[in-house]
Write a protein that holds these residues in place. Structure first.
Motif, PDB file in Angstrom:
ATOM      1  N   SER A   1       0.972   0.968   6.396  1.00  0.00           N
ATOM      2  CA  SER A   1       1.655   1.566   5.245  1.00  0.00           C
ATOM      3  C   SER A   1       1.657   0.614   4.046  1.00  0.00           C
ATOM      4  O   SER A   1       1.438   1.050   2.912  1.00  0.00           O
ATOM      5  CB  SER A   1       3.075   1.980   5.613  1.00  0.00           C
TER       6      SER A   1
ATOM      7  N   TYR B   1      -0.588  -1.671   3.458  1.00  0.00           N
ATOM      8  CA  TYR B   1      -1.974  -1.725   3.005  1.00  0.00           C
ATOM      9  C   TYR B   1      -2.310  -0.500   2.167  1.00  0.00           C
ATOM     10  O   TYR B   1      -2.992  -0.605   1.130  1.00  0.00           O
ATOM     11  CB  TYR B   1      -2.914  -1.840   4.200  1.00  0.00           C
ATOM     12  N   MET B   2      -1.820   0.658   2.571  1.00  0.00           N
ATOM     13  CA  MET B   2      -2.051   1.879   1.798  1.00  0.00           C
ATOM     14  C   MET B   2      -1.365   1.797   0.434  1.00  0.00           C
ATOM     15  O   MET B   2      -1.920   2.260  -0.568  1.00  0.00           O
ATOM     16  CB  MET B   2      -1.560   3.109   2.569  1.00  0.00           C
TER      17      MET B   2
ATOM     18  N   VAL C   1      -0.827  -0.973  -1.259  1.00  0.00           N
ATOM     19  CA  VAL C   1      -1.628  -1.906  -2.056  1.00  0.00           C
ATOM     20  C   VAL C   1      -2.892  -1.214  -2.557  1.00  0.00           C
ATOM     21  O   VAL C   1      -3.284  -1.371  -3.725  1.00  0.00           O
ATOM     22  CB  VAL C   1      -1.961  -3.177  -1.239  1.00  0.00           C
ATOM     23  N   LEU C   2      -3.541  -0.429  -1.701  1.00  0.00           N
ATOM     24  CA  LEU C   2      -4.735   0.291  -2.142  1.00  0.00           C
ATOM     25  C   LEU C   2      -4.403   1.316  -3.216  1.00  0.00           C
ATOM     26  O   LEU C   2      -5.171   1.500  -4.171  1.00  0.00           O
ATOM     27  CB  LEU C   2      -5.404   0.977  -0.953  1.00  0.00           C
ATOM     28  N   LEU C   3      -3.273   1.980  -3.079  1.00  0.00           N
ATOM     29  CA  LEU C   3      -2.851   2.937  -4.098  1.00  0.00           C
ATOM     30  C   LEU C   3      -2.576   2.237  -5.426  1.00  0.00           C
ATOM     31  O   LEU C   3      -2.978   2.727  -6.497  1.00  0.00           O
ATOM     32  CB  LEU C   3      -1.607   3.690  -3.630  1.00  0.00           C
ATOM     33  N   CYS C   4      -1.933   1.083  -5.369  1.00  0.00           N
ATOM     34  CA  CYS C   4      -1.689   0.308  -6.590  1.00  0.00           C
ATOM     35  C   CYS C   4      -2.997  -0.165  -7.206  1.00  0.00           C
ATOM     36  O   CYS C   4      -3.163  -0.135  -8.434  1.00  0.00           O
ATOM     37  CB  CYS C   4      -0.809  -0.903  -6.289  1.00  0.00           C
ATOM     38  N   GLU C   5      -3.921  -0.596  -6.367  1.00  0.00           N
ATOM     39  CA  GLU C   5      -5.220  -1.052  -6.866  1.00  0.00           C
ATOM     40  C   GLU C   5      -5.980   0.101  -7.532  1.00  0.00           C
ATOM     41  O   GLU C   5      -6.596  -0.075  -8.587  1.00  0.00           O
ATOM     42  CB  GLU C   5      -6.031  -1.629  -5.711  1.00  0.00           C
ATOM     43  N   TRP C   6      -5.913   1.282  -6.936  1.00  0.00           N
ATOM     44  CA  TRP C   6      -6.564   2.448  -7.523  1.00  0.00           C
ATOM     45  C   TRP C   6      -5.933   2.796  -8.877  1.00  0.00           C
ATOM     46  O   TRP C   6      -6.641   3.074  -9.850  1.00  0.00           O
ATOM     47  CB  TRP C   6      -6.456   3.637  -6.573  1.00  0.00           C
TER      48      TRP C   6
ATOM     49  N   ARG D   1      -3.451  -6.497 -12.808  1.00  0.00           N
ATOM     50  CA  ARG D   1      -3.517  -5.872 -11.481  1.00  0.00           C
ATOM     51  C   ARG D   1      -2.669  -6.635 -10.481  1.00  0.00           C
ATOM     52  O   ARG D   1      -1.907  -6.034  -9.705  1.00  0.00           O
ATOM     53  CB  ARG D   1      -4.959  -5.837 -10.975  1.00  0.00           C
TER      54      ARG D   1
ATOM     55  N   ILE E   1       0.607  -5.069  -8.594  1.00  0.00           N
ATOM     56  CA  ILE E   1       0.683  -4.974  -7.131  1.00  0.00           C
ATOM     57  C   ILE E   1       1.867  -5.773  -6.607  1.00  0.00           C
ATOM     58  O   ILE E   1       2.596  -5.325  -5.722  1.00  0.00           O
ATOM     59  CB  ILE E   1      -0.643  -5.423  -6.494  1.00  0.00           C
TER      60      ILE E   1
ATOM     61  N   THR F   1       4.935  -4.144  -4.445  1.00  0.00           N
ATOM     62  CA  THR F   1       5.051  -4.456  -3.019  1.00  0.00           C
ATOM     63  C   THR F   1       6.158  -5.455  -2.685  1.00  0.00           C
ATOM     64  O   THR F   1       6.700  -5.411  -1.581  1.00  0.00           O
ATOM     65  CB  THR F   1       3.723  -4.998  -2.475  1.00  0.00           C
TER      66      THR F   1
END
Length: 73
Positions: free
Chosen positions: A23, A25-26, A28-33, A45, A49, A53
């Motif tokens: 969760s 990691y998801m 972080v990926l959503l923030c990166e996107w 960025r 993030i 987080t």
């Protein structure tokens, strides 16, 4: 606690840790996107993030500490 209960405890704990890691990691990926979509530079960025987080991780750590000492009952 016998061996059977201990094995179930370990499996449940590992499962919980895997779910928490996935969760986070998801998120972080959503923030990166989102940051890539807004075309932020690498510093913005990282700040974005971290700002998203860090409170989540802090709450999880506080929950673990408080539950260990029995303060959440």
């Amino acid at each position: 606690m016998n061996n059977h209960d201990f094995i179930h405890f370990v499996i449940a704990r590992l499962f919980t840790m895997v779910i928490e890691f996935a969760s986070f990691y998801m998120v972080v990926l959503l923030c990166e996107w989102f940051a890539a979509k807004r075309k932020y530079n690498i510093f913005k960025r990282a700040c974005f993030i971290t700002a998203v987080t860090f409170p989540m991780i802090t709450i999880v750590i506080w929950t673990m500490i408080f539950s260990r000492h029995g303060l959440l009952y």
